[in-house]
Motif scaffolding. Structure first.
Motif, PDB file in Angstrom:
ATOM      1  N   HIS A 196      46.386  44.942  38.121  1.00 59.41           N
ATOM      2  CA  HIS A 196      45.287  44.195  38.671  1.00 59.41           C
ATOM      3  C   HIS A 196      45.732  42.989  39.681  1.00 59.41           C
ATOM      4  O   HIS A 196      46.967  42.786  39.645  1.00 59.41           O
ATOM      5  N   ILE A 197      44.588  42.596  40.453  1.00 57.62           N
ATOM      6  CA  ILE A 197      45.008  41.364  41.092  1.00 57.62           C
ATOM      7  C   ILE A 197      43.756  40.476  41.026  1.00 57.62           C
ATOM      8  O   ILE A 197      42.669  41.024  40.350  1.00 57.62           O
ATOM      9  N   VAL A 215      44.098  35.478  47.667  1.00 56.08           N
ATOM     10  CA  VAL A 215      44.444  36.930  46.895  1.00 56.08           C
ATOM     11  C   VAL A 215      45.794  36.330  45.925  1.00 56.08           C
ATOM     12  O   VAL A 215      46.833  35.664  46.508  1.00 56.08           O
ATOM     13  N   VAL A 216      45.623  36.460  44.812  1.00 54.49           N
ATOM     14  CA  VAL A 216      46.662  35.946  43.805  1.00 54.49           C
ATOM     15  C   VAL A 216      47.066  37.195  42.765  1.00 54.49           C
ATOM     16  O   VAL A 216      46.323  38.031  42.829  1.00 54.49           O
ATOM     17  N   PRO A 217      48.331  37.150  42.459  1.00 53.47           N
ATOM     18  CA  PRO A 217      48.877  38.329  41.624  1.00 53.47           C
ATOM     19  C   PRO A 217      47.977  38.619  40.228  1.00 53.47           C
ATOM     20  O   PRO A 217      48.248  39.802  39.930  1.00 53.47           O
ATOM     21  N   HIS A 219      39.843  41.584  39.948  1.00 51.78           N
ATOM     22  CA  HIS A 219      39.147  40.436  39.642  1.00 51.78           C
ATOM     23  C   HIS A 219      38.486  39.851  40.960  1.00 51.78           C
ATOM     24  O   HIS A 219      39.387  39.488  41.822  1.00 51.78           O
ATOM     25  N   ILE A 220      37.126  39.544  41.106  1.00 54.83           N
ATOM     26  CA  ILE A 220      36.438  39.084  42.423  1.00 54.83           C
ATOM     27  C   ILE A 220      35.624  37.818  42.021  1.00 54.83           C
ATOM     28  O   ILE A 220      35.044  37.924  40.926  1.00 54.83           O
ATOM     29  N   LEU A 265      49.122  42.766  50.144  1.00 53.84           N
ATOM     30  CA  LEU A 265      49.855  43.575  49.138  1.00 53.84           C
ATOM     31  C   LEU A 265      51.131  43.892  49.673  1.00 53.84           C
ATOM     32  O   LEU A 265      52.151  44.136  48.700  1.00 53.84           O
ATOM     33  N   ASN A 266      51.153  44.224  51.089  1.00 55.33           N
ATOM     34  CA  ASN A 266      52.660  44.638  51.452  1.00 55.33           C
ATOM     35  C   ASN A 266      53.679  43.485  52.100  1.00 55.33           C
ATOM     36  O   ASN A 266      54.736  43.929  52.482  1.00 55.33           O
TER      37      ASN A 266
END
Length: 291
Positions: free
Chosen positions: A222-223, A231-233, A7-8, A256-257
């Protein structure tokens, strides 16, 4: 790591104030085209499908076609989600741009606002889009969303009016009683046009009294990337409560890491919510029977 979609939030501007959505606390913001392209490049290894929506409505953007052109150039397919209020002002060739694989129209938005637009005007624009899709654009799907079902059938009068219009236009019959009783998820009303049903959901909030563990698809399927680059989960964290990093400052791979992201993934793999907002979220209860 690969996501079904990302999702952007190209803009957090919606233009409405639906009673089922939380108030927007973040400053009004639209993602620049330059930053959008930067995000696309970083997303290349992770997904091929974008949903241009978190809180805002992408159809509020007068230059939406430029975002779609960039998405197509970088090999992405796009899902557009809209309240339907801006369909009339959006050119059909933009709605069904070659990058668009699906158009979601939230039909339950109309009666939750008090704008100066008659129901006939609203639904007419929806039907025009449907007609143009059937006539000229075989590729994309249209999902006509009716996500207002509840046990009290609180929106039954509105839905009855809505279903009557849909029946007349598409020449079909809708059994409203069966939809409520049998919890039907979708009906095909025309080629690649679905009427999609779901119940109201509660947006997660730290002020909620609910608390539970469980599984969630956040960081699995998804993120979301908010208009400010956070950036949210998951796509329900519209205010960036669980900001894992910001792409203006940190590469996506590093985000993400991160130990925080990995802790969330590890927790959900064990049916455990490690973040406070995740503990407060009731949406994850829907996944109990599917995991």
């Amino acid at each position: 790591m690969h996501f079904h979609r990302v999702h952007i939030e190209v803009t957090n501007i919606c233009g409405l104030a639906c009673s089922f959505c939380p108030p927007k606390l973040q400053p009004t913001q639209t993602m620049t085209l330059a930053f959008f392209e930067k995000v696309l490049i970083e997303l290349q290894p992770y997904t091929k499908t974008l949903a241009l929506h978190v809180m805002g409505d992408p159809l509020t953007l007068s230059n939406l076609v430029e975002y779609l052109e960039l998405a197509h150039m970088h090999g992405f397919e796009v899902e557009l989600t809209t309240s339907g209020y801006y369909l009339k002002k959006t050119p059909i060739e933009v709605l069904f741009h070659k990058a668009v694989r699906q158009l979601n129209i939230s039909l339950n938005s109309y009666n939750k606002n008090s704008l100066h637009l008659s129901f006939d005007e609203y639904i007419h624009a929806v039907f025009v889009a449907c007609s143009k899709k059937v006539q000229n654009y075989p590729k994309p799907f249209i999902n006509l969303r009716v996500w207002n079902l509840d046990d009290a059938r609180s929106e039954a009068p509105y839905n009855a009016s809505l279903f009557e219009k849909i029946e007349d236009f598409f020449g079909i019959k809708i059994d409203a009683q069966a939809i409520y009783k049998e919890k039907i998820k979708s009906l095909r009303v025309a080629p690649k046009i679905l009427l999609h049903f779901d119940s109201y959901f509660e947006w997660p909030s730290l002020s909620s009294t609910h608390e539970s563990d469980g599984f969630c698809y956040g960081l699995k399927s998804h993120i979301a990337i908010l208009a400010n680059g956070s950036v949210v989960p998951c796509c329900l964290d519209s205010e960036g409560v669980i900001t894992l990093g910001n792409l203006h400052e940190t590469p996506l791979q590093e985000v993400l890491n991160s130990s925080r992201a990995q802790a969330i993934i590890d927790g959900f793999s064990k049916d455990k919510a490690v973040e406070e907002l995740c503990k407060k979220c009731t949406y994850k209860e829907r996944f109990k029977t599917t995991v």
